[in-house]
Structure formats: structure tokens, C-alpha cells
Design a protein around this motif. Structure first.
Motif, mmCIF file in Angstrom:
data_model
loop_
_atom_site.group_PDB
_atom_site.id
_atom_site.type_symbol
_atom_site.label_atom_id
_atom_site.label_comp_id
_atom_site.label_asym_id
_atom_site.label_seq_id
_atom_site.Cartn_x
_atom_site.Cartn_y
_atom_site.Cartn_z
ATOM 1 N N THR A 211 0.795 -1.228 0.000
ATOM 2 C CA THR A 211 0.000 0.000 0.000
ATOM 3 C C THR A 211 0.827 1.277 0.000
ATOM 4 N N ASP A 212 2.101 1.203 -0.356
ATOM 5 C CA ASP A 212 2.913 2.409 -0.476
ATOM 6 C C ASP A 212 3.917 2.248 -1.617
ATOM 7 N N VAL A 213 4.440 3.371 -2.081
ATOM 8 C CA VAL A 213 5.345 3.360 -3.223
ATOM 9 C C VAL A 213 6.616 2.574 -2.919
ATOM 10 N N LYS A 214 7.121 2.686 -1.714
ATOM 11 C CA LYS A 214 8.347 1.970 -1.350
ATOM 12 C C LYS A 214 8.177 0.457 -1.540
ATOM 13 N N THR A 215 7.069 -0.074 -1.086
ATOM 14 C CA THR A 215 6.797 -1.508 -1.229
ATOM 15 C C THR A 215 6.594 -1.877 -2.693
ATOM 16 N N LEU A 216 5.867 -1.031 -3.421
ATOM 17 C CA LEU A 216 5.646 -1.298 -4.847
ATOM 18 C C LEU A 216 6.944 -1.201 -5.640
ATOM 19 N N LYS A 217 7.841 -0.351 -5.215
ATOM 20 C CA LYS A 217 9.140 -0.246 -5.875
ATOM 21 C C LYS A 217 9.896 -1.562 -5.738
ATOM 22 N N ARG A 218 9.879 -2.138 -4.536
ATOM 23 C CA ARG A 218 10.554 -3.426 -4.324
ATOM 24 C C ARG A 218 9.863 -4.544 -5.098
ATOM 25 N N LYS A 219 8.539 -4.527 -5.090
ATOM 26 C CA LYS A 219 7.778 -5.616 -5.688
ATOM 27 C C LYS A 219 7.713 -5.548 -7.218
ATOM 28 N N LEU A 220 7.476 -4.333 -7.758
ATOM 29 C CA LEU A 220 7.247 -4.192 -9.193
ATOM 30 C C LEU A 220 8.288 -3.340 -9.921
ATOM 31 N N GLY A 221 9.059 -2.586 -9.178
ATOM 32 C CA GLY A 221 10.069 -1.732 -9.797
ATOM 33 C C GLY A 221 9.603 -0.321 -10.104
ATOM 34 N N VAL A 222 8.333 0.008 -9.807
ATOM 35 C CA VAL A 222 7.843 1.351 -10.115
ATOM 36 C C VAL A 222 8.650 2.416 -9.366
ATOM 37 N N GLY A 223 8.956 3.493 -10.075
ATOM 38 C CA GLY A 223 9.673 4.605 -9.469
ATOM 39 C C GLY A 223 11.160 4.403 -9.288
ATOM 40 N N SER A 224 11.707 3.318 -9.794
ATOM 41 C CA SER A 224 13.123 3.040 -9.568
ATOM 42 C C SER A 224 14.030 3.491 -10.715
ATOM 43 N N GLU A 225 13.452 3.967 -11.802
ATOM 44 C CA GLU A 225 14.256 4.462 -12.928
ATOM 45 C C GLU A 225 14.110 5.981 -13.000
ATOM 46 N N CYS A 226 13.211 6.475 -13.836
ATOM 47 C CA CYS A 226 13.097 7.917 -14.058
ATOM 48 C C CYS A 226 12.232 8.618 -13.011
ATOM 49 N N GLY A 227 11.319 7.881 -12.366
ATOM 50 C CA GLY A 227 10.479 8.454 -11.324
ATOM 51 C C GLY A 227 9.221 9.156 -11.806
ATOM 52 N N ARG A 228 8.996 9.204 -13.102
ATOM 53 C CA ARG A 228 7.822 9.895 -13.635
ATOM 54 C C ARG A 228 6.511 9.197 -13.274
#
Length: 63
Positions: free
Chosen positions: A23-40
């Protein structure tokens, strides 16, 4: 709709992950990779998280 182009993550994938407890971006970043490249995608990801939490509000209440 794609939420994160860099990692080809769709809105459906984000919604599913939120339903599974991410339920937060940090967890989704670990799980799916969202926000880990350009951040857009971070703003859109936050909007999808909020939308999914509105659909399933009782699921995430703290006991």
C-alpha cells in the motif's frame, strides 16, 4: 494502462499488488520496480494506490 513505462508495469498490476498489501510506493518499488528508474510514474502510482484503497477500505484497517 501502463503506470510505469520503464518497467512495463500496468495499472492492473499495481491494483493487484495493493490488494495483496503493498500500500505504499516503497513496497511497490521493491515488488514491481515502479519509481526506480526515471520516477515519472510515482504520482500516477500514488493515484492508483489511493483509488484501490477507496475500493477496498475495510481491508486495510489496523486492528
Amino acid at each position: 494502462m501502463y503506470v510505469c513505462i520503464c518497467h512495463a508495469v500496468t495499472e492492473a498490476q499495481v491494483r493487484q499488488a495493493v490488494s495483496e498489501g503493498a500500500t505504499d510506493v516503497k513496497t511497490l518499488k521493491r515488488k514491481l520496480g515502479v519509481g526506480s528508474e526515471c520516477g515519472r510514474c510515482i504520482q500516477t502510482t500514488l493515484e492508483v494506490i489511493q483509488s484501490q484503497l477507496e475500493i477496498e477500505p475495510n481491508y486495510y484497517e489496523v486492528a
